[in-house]
Design a protein around this motif. Structure first.
Motif, PDB file in Angstrom:
ATOM      1  N   ALA A  25       0.811  -1.211   0.000  1.00  0.00           N
ATOM      2  CA  ALA A  25       0.000   0.000   0.000  1.00  0.00           C
ATOM      3  C   ALA A  25       0.840   1.254   0.000  1.00  0.00           C
ATOM      4  O   ALA A  25       0.328   2.351  -0.143  1.00  0.00           O
ATOM      5  CB  ALA A  25      -0.908   0.014   1.231  1.00  0.00           C
ATOM      6  N   GLN A  31      -3.234   5.808   0.424  1.00  0.00           N
ATOM      7  CA  GLN A  31      -3.308   4.637   1.279  1.00  0.00           C
ATOM      8  C   GLN A  31      -2.484   4.858   2.530  1.00  0.00           C
ATOM      9  O   GLN A  31      -1.375   5.371   2.469  1.00  0.00           O
ATOM     10  CB  GLN A  31      -2.817   3.394   0.544  1.00  0.00           C
ATOM     11  CG  GLN A  31      -3.721   3.047  -0.633  1.00  0.00           C
ATOM     12  CD  GLN A  31      -3.011   2.193  -1.641  1.00  0.00           C
ATOM     13  OE1 GLN A  31      -1.848   1.914  -1.508  1.00  0.00           O
ATOM     14  NE2 GLN A  31      -3.741   1.804  -2.670  1.00  0.00           N
ATOM     15  N   SER A 172      -7.601 -11.739   0.471  1.00  0.00           N
ATOM     16  CA  SER A 172      -6.976 -10.556   1.046  1.00  0.00           C
ATOM     17  C   SER A 172      -8.085  -9.598   1.454  1.00  0.00           C
ATOM     18  O   SER A 172      -9.202  -9.659   0.931  1.00  0.00           O
ATOM     19  CB  SER A 172      -6.015  -9.879   0.062  1.00  0.00           C
ATOM     20  OG  SER A 172      -6.725  -9.393  -1.068  1.00  0.00           O
ATOM     21  N   VAL A 174      -9.169  -5.426   2.591  1.00  0.00           N
ATOM     22  CA  VAL A 174      -8.830  -4.006   2.476  1.00  0.00           C
ATOM     23  C   VAL A 174      -9.880  -3.203   3.230  1.00  0.00           C
ATOM     24  O   VAL A 174     -11.074  -3.491   3.145  1.00  0.00           O
ATOM     25  CB  VAL A 174      -8.780  -3.544   0.998  1.00  0.00           C
ATOM     26  CG1 VAL A 174      -8.470  -2.054   0.903  1.00  0.00           C
ATOM     27  CG2 VAL A 174      -7.762  -4.358   0.215  1.00  0.00           C
ATOM     28  N   LEU A 183      -4.347  -2.137   3.426  1.00  0.00           N
ATOM     29  CA  LEU A 183      -4.277  -3.549   3.068  1.00  0.00           C
ATOM     30  C   LEU A 183      -4.018  -4.389   4.313  1.00  0.00           C
ATOM     31  O   LEU A 183      -3.215  -4.024   5.164  1.00  0.00           O
ATOM     32  CB  LEU A 183      -3.168  -3.767   2.041  1.00  0.00           C
ATOM     33  CG  LEU A 183      -2.945  -5.194   1.527  1.00  0.00           C
ATOM     34  CD1 LEU A 183      -4.166  -5.690   0.765  1.00  0.00           C
ATOM     35  CD2 LEU A 183      -1.699  -5.247   0.636  1.00  0.00           C
ATOM     36  N   ASN A 184      -4.732  -5.518   4.409  1.00  0.00           N
ATOM     37  CA  ASN A 184      -4.615  -6.425   5.559  1.00  0.00           C
ATOM     38  C   ASN A 184      -4.799  -5.685   6.878  1.00  0.00           C
ATOM     39  O   ASN A 184      -3.901  -5.659   7.730  1.00  0.00           O
ATOM     40  CB  ASN A 184      -3.259  -7.140   5.537  1.00  0.00           C
ATOM     41  CG  ASN A 184      -3.049  -7.970   4.293  1.00  0.00           C
ATOM     42  OD1 ASN A 184      -3.944  -8.710   3.899  1.00  0.00           O
ATOM     43  ND2 ASN A 184      -1.900  -7.838   3.661  1.00  0.00           N
ATOM     44  N   LEU A 228      -6.672  -3.111  -4.943  1.00  0.00           N
ATOM     45  CA  LEU A 228      -5.621  -3.287  -3.956  1.00  0.00           C
ATOM     46  C   LEU A 228      -5.663  -4.684  -3.349  1.00  0.00           C
ATOM     47  O   LEU A 228      -4.622  -5.298  -3.073  1.00  0.00           O
ATOM     48  CB  LEU A 228      -5.748  -2.224  -2.855  1.00  0.00           C
ATOM     49  CG  LEU A 228      -4.683  -2.262  -1.745  1.00  0.00           C
ATOM     50  CD1 LEU A 228      -3.282  -2.094  -2.336  1.00  0.00           C
ATOM     51  CD2 LEU A 228      -4.953  -1.182  -0.708  1.00  0.00           C
ATOM     52  N   GLY A 229      -6.881  -5.216  -3.154  1.00  0.00           N
ATOM     53  CA  GLY A 229      -7.011  -6.578  -2.651  1.00  0.00           C
ATOM     54  C   GLY A 229      -6.416  -7.594  -3.610  1.00  0.00           C
ATOM     55  O   GLY A 229      -5.761  -8.559  -3.180  1.00  0.00           O
ATOM     56  N   GLY A 232      -2.657  -7.396  -3.295  1.00  0.00           N
ATOM     57  CA  GLY A 232      -2.201  -8.069  -2.093  1.00  0.00           C
ATOM     58  C   GLY A 232      -2.287  -9.578  -2.196  1.00  0.00           C
ATOM     59  O   GLY A 232      -1.478 -10.307  -1.598  1.00  0.00           O
TER      60      GLY A 232
END
Length: 250
Positions: A25, A31, A172, A174, A183-184, A228-229, A232
């Motif tokens: 991220a 982010q 994953s 977000v 993220l995570n 983004l997921g 990741g």
């Protein structure tokens, strides 16, 4: 005097070397910094009684998964196989102790994991057969973490059992906090977020199996959360592939 042995207790691997990856991220100005690196430990083949199994540890989550099948299922006849996912939480899985046989959350988790996992399975090759997947959540600080790690564990166990798949599916999560994407996310991040999404992806094929969205976000932010997921998931996919290679050579 006979010694007691708890068959439900799945011990973590004695030697584990969790991968350390850069924060995915950090490249986006919108982010937030997750605060550290993302680590995960995944091991297959721990449950010898099952056709395939996996154990995963990530930030705030520990899950053991067993896969059984393909095995005959009762009538009526169906032209393709079926998938049955069962999720159980240990009483000590969360800060608030859970009451056995009264927890309604696993039903919802089972349905969501089934939706995330189904597109990756080649059930048309398994007529009149069923695949049964059982997850035991030993620790889970948030629903998003349980779903994302649980999906990865399911895919690992099914692949370990040699069941036909179109590709390895990983999860994953977000979270969106004041239009910034994380993220995570941890449990505290989820509680303070306006929206969260769990993405199921097959990075090797560049496909998304499904996603579970909670909260409110505008269309642009929602699309960026899914993107983004998927990004990741590529890192988790590498961890899963390596675990399967090590499991097959053990």
């Amino acid at each position: 005097m006979a010694t007691t042995f708890d068959r439900r207790r799945i011990q973590a691997p004695e030697d584990s070397y969790p991968p350390i990856v850069e924060n995915l991220a950090a490249s986006s100005s919108k982010q937030t910094d997750p605060g550290a690196v993302f680590t995960a430990d995944l091991k297959t083949g721990l449950v010898t009684q099952a056709n395939g199994s996996a154990y995963i540890e990530a930030s705030g989550v520990k899950i053991a998964c067993s896969a059984f099948g393909p095995r005959p299922k009762p009538p009526p006849y169906s032209p393709q196989g079926s998938l049955n996912v069962e999720v159980k939480f240990a009483p000590f899985a969360s800060k608030a102790r859970r009451a056995p046989l009264r927890d309604t959350e696993p039903v919802n988790h089972s349905v969501l994991l089934t939706q995330l996992l189904l597109p990756s399975l080649r059930l048309h090759l398994l007529p009149k057969l069923s695949i049964d997947v059982h997850l035991l959540v030993l620790e889970g600080d948030s629903d998003a973490a349980v779903l994302s790690a649980g999906l990865t564990a399911c895919s690992a166990a099914i692949a370990d059992a040699g069941i036909p798949m179109s590709g390895l599916t990983v999860g994953s999560s977000v979270a969106s906090i004041d239009h910034s994407l994380l993220l995570n996310p941890t449990a505290s991040d989820i509680s303070s977020s306006q929206a969260a999404v769990t993405v199921g992806a097959m990075p090797a094929l560049g496909k998304v199996t499904s996603f579970h969205f909670v909260g409110e976000a505008d269309l642009d932010d929602a699309c960026k959360m899914v993107e983004l997921g998927v990004t990741g998931a590529k890192t988790t996919h590498a961890v899963l592939a390596q675990a399967l290679v090590e499991g097959s050579t053990a």
